[in-house]
Design a protein around this motif. Structure first.
Motif, PDB file in Angstrom:
ATOM      1  N   ILE A 247       5.785  -6.113  -4.470  1.00 45.84           N
ATOM      2  CA  ILE A 247       4.842  -5.446  -5.374  1.00 45.84           C
ATOM      3  C   ILE A 247       5.489  -5.273  -6.746  1.00 45.84           C
ATOM      4  CG2 ILE A 247       3.582  -3.297  -5.823  1.00 45.84           C
ATOM      5  CD1 ILE A 247       3.233  -3.074  -2.727  1.00 45.84           C
ATOM      6  N   SER A 248       6.756  -4.927  -6.763  1.00 46.30           N
ATOM      7  CA  SER A 248       7.471  -4.772  -8.031  1.00 46.30           C
ATOM      8  C   SER A 248       7.522  -6.092  -8.799  1.00 46.30           C
ATOM      9  CB  SER A 248       8.889  -4.262  -7.760  1.00 46.30           C
ATOM     10  OG  SER A 248       9.611  -4.171  -8.956  1.00 46.30           O
ATOM     11  N   ILE A 249       7.786  -7.167  -8.088  1.00 51.19           N
ATOM     12  CA  ILE A 249       7.815  -8.495  -8.716  1.00 51.19           C
ATOM     13  C   ILE A 249       6.420  -8.857  -9.229  1.00 51.19           C
ATOM     14  CG2 ILE A 249       8.123 -10.975  -8.261  1.00 51.19           C
ATOM     15  CD1 ILE A 249      10.384 -10.096  -6.270  1.00 51.19           C
TER      16      ILE A 249
ATOM     17  N   ARG B 191       7.556  -3.525  -0.876  1.00 47.34           N
ATOM     18  CA  ARG B 191       7.779  -2.775  -2.125  1.00 47.34           C
ATOM     19  C   ARG B 191       8.412  -3.686  -3.188  1.00 47.34           C
ATOM     20  NH1 ARG B 191       6.971   2.546  -2.182  1.00 47.34           N
ATOM     21  NH2 ARG B 191       6.915   3.698  -0.231  1.00 47.34           N
ATOM     22  N   GLN B 192       9.368  -4.489  -2.768  1.00 49.12           N
ATOM     23  CA  GLN B 192      10.019  -5.394  -3.702  1.00 49.12           C
ATOM     24  C   GLN B 192       9.034  -6.440  -4.237  1.00 49.12           C
ATOM     25  OE1 GLN B 192      13.216  -6.765  -1.200  1.00 49.12           O
ATOM     26  NE2 GLN B 192      14.608  -5.139  -1.863  1.00 49.12           N
TER      27      GLN B 192
ATOM     28  N   ARG C   6       4.135  -6.857 -10.183  1.00 44.53           N
ATOM     29  CA  ARG C   6       3.859  -6.040 -11.381  1.00 44.53           C
ATOM     30  C   ARG C   6       4.415  -6.731 -12.623  1.00 44.53           C
ATOM     31  NH1 ARG C   6       3.745   0.288 -11.409  1.00 44.53           N
ATOM     32  NH2 ARG C   6       2.303   0.594  -9.701  1.00 44.53           N
ATOM     33  N   GLN C   7       5.605  -7.267 -12.468  1.00 48.08           N
ATOM     34  CA  GLN C   7       6.221  -7.963 -13.603  1.00 48.08           C
ATOM     35  C   GLN C   7       5.426  -9.215 -13.970  1.00 48.08           C
ATOM     36  OE1 GLN C   7      10.260  -8.579 -12.342  1.00 48.08           O
ATOM     37  NE2 GLN C   7      10.750  -6.402 -12.417  1.00 48.08           N
TER      38      GLN C   7
ATOM     39  N   ALA D 289      -2.361  -2.672 -12.607  1.00 46.83           N
ATOM     40  CA  ALA D 289      -1.719  -1.409 -12.227  1.00 46.83           C
ATOM     41  C   ALA D 289      -2.449  -0.720 -11.089  1.00 46.83           C
ATOM     42  CB  ALA D 289      -1.626  -0.486 -13.436  1.00 46.83           C
TER      43      ALA D 289
ATOM     44  N   ASP E 141      17.188   0.394   4.243  1.00 43.81           N
ATOM     45  CA  ASP E 141      17.106   1.239   3.058  1.00 43.81           C
ATOM     46  C   ASP E 141      17.846   2.554   3.311  1.00 43.81           C
ATOM     47  OD1 ASP E 141      16.311   3.149   1.121  1.00 43.81           O
ATOM     48  OD2 ASP E 141      14.397   2.145   0.812  1.00 43.81           O
TER      49      ASP E 141
ATOM     50  N   HIS F  93       3.354   2.958   1.514  1.00 45.88           N
ATOM     51  CA  HIS F  93       3.948   4.287   1.742  1.00 45.88           C
ATOM     52  C   HIS F  93       3.363   4.941   2.999  1.00 45.88           C
ATOM     53  CE1 HIS F  93       5.787   8.133   0.930  1.00 45.88           C
ATOM     54  NE2 HIS F  93       4.601   8.703   1.067  1.00 45.88           N
TER      55      HIS F  93
ATOM     56  N   GLU G 102       0.981   0.038  -3.138  1.00 49.56           N
ATOM     57  CA  GLU G 102       2.122   0.929  -2.910  1.00 49.56           C
ATOM     58  C   GLU G 102       1.731   2.115  -2.042  1.00 49.56           C
ATOM     59  OE1 GLU G 102       3.290   1.693  -6.933  1.00 49.56           O
ATOM     60  OE2 GLU G 102       4.749   0.048  -6.925  1.00 49.56           O
TER      61      GLU G 102
ATOM     62  N   ALA H   6      -1.663  -2.502  -7.866  1.00 48.57           N
ATOM     63  CA  ALA H   6      -0.286  -2.211  -7.466  1.00 48.57           C
ATOM     64  C   ALA H   6      -0.180  -0.812  -6.862  1.00 48.57           C
ATOM     65  CB  ALA H   6       0.651  -2.346  -8.655  1.00 48.57           C
TER      66      ALA H   6
END
Length: 162
Positions: A14-16, A11-12, A18-19, A24, A115, A35, A31, A27
């Protein structure tokens, strides 16, 4: 993903990504897969830990015997006369269970799940499963055609109170 920590890391990442302008739709697809895997891993963990918690709190043997009775129904056989579900067996198990309600033997998952949100979710699911197991036992025991118990004083709490 072989464990829940892997899903958190993904998840982290994927977030990076995205930046760094990851598309989209890509991503979202990633995700979604993470999930799904996360949910499957939690379900596996919850199933195993629920069984362990049921054993630790005293209900494990009752659930096992009740499930065995359901799989092998014998005409006119009630829970009260089935091995593992006799009034004495149930009295002992329920006493142990009610005592455990003051300090439920739920796993902390501190070392298993990093988490805190996932940790809370897993613990909540286990607690819910234990309550559902108690409710099923309670409902079957209080039905004269299924339970067959003359005295139900060993049932000190309704499922709603648990």
């Amino acid at each position: 993903c072989k464990n829940l920590d892997d899903t958190v890391s993904l998840r982290q990442l994927i977030s990076i990504a995205r930046q760094a302008e990851l598309a989209a739709d890509v991503a979202l697809a990633l995700e979604s897969r993470v999930h799904e895997r996360e949910t499957a891993l939690i379900d596996i963990l919850v199933e195993k830990e629920t069984s362990d918690v049921l054993d630790l709190c005293g209900l494990g043997s009752l659930v096992t015997s009740s499930e065995r009775l359901e799989r092998e129904p014998v005409e006119d056989l009630v829970m009260a006369t089935y091995p593992g579900l006799t009034p004495e067996d149930v009295q002992n198990a329920m006493s142990e269970f009610y005592s455990s309600l003051y300090s439920p033997p739920l796993p902390s998952f501190e070392s298993t799940i990093k988490d805190p949100t996932l940790r809370k979710l897993a613990r909540s699911k286990i607690a819910k499963n234990v309550c559902l197991a108690y409710e099923s036992l309670y409902e079957n025991m209080t039905r004269p055609d299924k339970g067959g118990y003359e005295d139900l004083s060993f049932l000190g709490h309704t499922p709603q109170q648990v």
